[in-house]
Design an enzyme around this catalytic site. Sequence first.
Site, short mmCIF file in Angstrom:
data_model
loop_
_atom_site.label_atom_id
_atom_site.label_comp_id
_atom_site.label_asym_id
_atom_site.label_seq_id
_atom_site.Cartn_x
_atom_site.Cartn_y
_atom_site.Cartn_z
N LYS A 1 60.49 20.99 -4.56
CA LYS A 1 60.27 21.08 -5.79
C LYS A 1 61.67 21.27 -6.97
O LYS A 1 62.02 20.68 -7.93
CB LYS A 1 59.80 22.56 -6.04
CG LYS A 1 57.88 22.48 -5.32
CD LYS A 1 57.35 24.07 -5.04
CE LYS A 1 58.03 25.48 -4.69
NZ LYS A 1 58.93 25.74 -3.20
N ARG B 1 53.16 32.83 -7.76
CA ARG B 1 53.42 32.07 -6.16
C ARG B 1 52.43 33.36 -6.13
O ARG B 1 51.90 33.18 -4.92
CB ARG B 1 54.56 33.23 -5.74
CG ARG B 1 55.51 32.02 -5.25
CD ARG B 1 56.88 33.09 -4.35
NE ARG B 1 57.31 32.23 -4.05
CZ ARG B 1 58.32 31.16 -4.27
NH1 ARG B 1 59.27 30.51 -5.24
NH2 ARG B 1 59.54 30.31 -3.08
N ARG C 1 69.33 21.85 5.17
CA ARG C 1 69.44 22.28 4.28
C ARG C 1 71.02 23.08 3.43
O ARG C 1 71.07 23.49 4.52
CB ARG C 1 68.14 23.10 3.32
CG ARG C 1 68.30 23.03 1.63
CD ARG C 1 66.89 23.70 0.97
NE ARG C 1 66.21 24.48 0.80
CZ ARG C 1 65.80 24.76 0.58
NH1 ARG C 1 64.86 23.78 -0.15
NH2 ARG C 1 65.23 26.33 0.47
N ARG D 1 71.03 28.38 2.44
CA ARG D 1 70.82 29.45 1.57
C ARG D 1 70.28 30.10 2.99
O ARG D 1 69.84 30.81 3.95
CB ARG D 1 70.14 28.69 1.09
CG ARG D 1 69.44 28.94 -0.27
CD ARG D 1 68.57 28.76 -1.23
NE ARG D 1 66.93 28.72 -0.72
CZ ARG D 1 66.02 28.80 -0.93
NH1 ARG D 1 65.58 27.78 -2.26
NH2 ARG D 1 65.12 29.45 -0.89
N ARG E 1 58.40 32.81 5.28
CA ARG E 1 58.34 32.18 4.10
C ARG E 1 57.07 31.48 3.93
O ARG E 1 56.12 30.92 2.94
CB ARG E 1 59.59 31.47 3.48
CG ARG E 1 60.55 32.45 2.88
CD ARG E 1 62.00 31.31 3.16
NE ARG E 1 61.91 30.02 2.05
CZ ARG E 1 62.63 29.35 2.91
NH1 ARG E 1 63.48 29.62 3.37
NH2 ARG E 1 62.98 28.37 1.27
P1 ADP Z 1 60.95 28.35 -1.72
O1 ADP Z 1 61.49 27.33 -0.80
O2 ADP Z 1 60.40 29.24 -0.37
O3 ADP Z 1 60.27 27.39 -2.50
P2 ADP Z 1 62.54 29.59 -4.04
O4 ADP Z 1 64.05 29.57 -4.32
O5 ADP Z 1 61.62 29.19 -4.73
O6 ADP Z 1 62.05 29.34 -2.53
O7 ADP Z 1 62.76 31.60 -3.55
C1 ADP Z 1 63.15 32.16 -2.56
C2 ADP Z 1 62.56 33.64 -2.80
O8 ADP Z 1 62.47 34.49 -4.26
C3 ADP Z 1 61.72 33.90 -2.25
O9 ADP Z 1 60.88 33.74 -0.81
C4 ADP Z 1 61.12 35.36 -3.23
O10 ADP Z 1 61.62 36.17 -2.02
C5 ADP Z 1 61.41 35.53 -4.23
N1 ADP Z 1 60.97 34.44 -5.38
C6 ADP Z 1 61.50 33.29 -6.06
N2 ADP Z 1 59.64 33.39 -6.72
C7 ADP Z 1 59.31 34.47 -6.96
C8 ADP Z 1 58.02 35.06 -7.25
N3 ADP Z 1 57.52 34.05 -8.33
N4 ADP Z 1 57.72 36.24 -6.78
C9 ADP Z 1 57.88 36.52 -5.77
N5 ADP Z 1 59.21 36.04 -5.28
C10 ADP Z 1 60.33 35.02 -6.06
#
Ligand code: ADP
Length: 211
Positions: A13, A84, A123, A155, A166
């Site tokens: 993404k 989400r 990663r 990360r 996750r």
């Molecule tokens: P991923 O690689 O899991 O898609 P992201 O960078 O999108 O990771 O998100 C990392 C973390 O940030 C999530 O695991 C969550 O803790 C928090 N987070 C991000 N976006 C949201 C959201 N829309 N609602 C709730 N928590 C979020």
Amino acid sequence: MILVLLGAPGTGKGTISRIISEKYNIPCVSTGEMLRKTEDLTEEARDLLSKGELLPDSVINDLLVKRISKEDCANGFILDGYPRTISQAESLDELLKGLNKNIAAAVHLDAPIETIYRRILSRQECVNCRATYSKDTPTKVEGICDKCGSEVKVRMDDNKEALDNRMEVYEKKTKPIIEYYKKQNLLRVVDSSKNPEYAMMKFEEFANDLH
Ligand code: ADP
């Protein structure tokens, strides 16, 4: 053009949204990236992030409203990591309705679970420009970002334990959104199991019809 990118962690993404952003000249709005950049995160939020748990909808919705109200989002934006939960998807619909705007498409980046684990557990992310690298897409010089020359790091939630969580959160809370957008006839699926160029080629097969 307003795009929603859907997909499990590690389906590309962030990478795809950056490519679309440059090509179509609309900003990426990544809630995960915004949270990681926030310096005064509460202890509680930091803990949820490192465990791979979702932050409360109210916190995220506020963050999103502030971001998309900015001038650079006037002609559209790409949402990465939001919505989400079904509740966030409903909040987004309400918000856009109020602004008289529509989602052009919800693009589901799809990759097999083995690919996801291999990518995420190898990663690294640039501390400065947030470009990501993995075994599939390594840096040219080890530990150094190809794009800006800064240090690349793992990360805080890219470890086996947090990733398992996750994935569980994704299955339970985020996956139902796919059906939500399918019902609205907005869903498009892109094969993201190969490389970013291939995923972009698949995206462009339908991108011209979006507005
Ligand atoms: P991923 O690689 O899991 O898609 P992201 O960078 O999108 O990771 O998100 C990392 C973390 O940030 C999530 O695991 C969550 O803790 C928090 N987070 C991000 N976006 C949201 C959201 N829309 N609602 C709730 N928590 C979020």
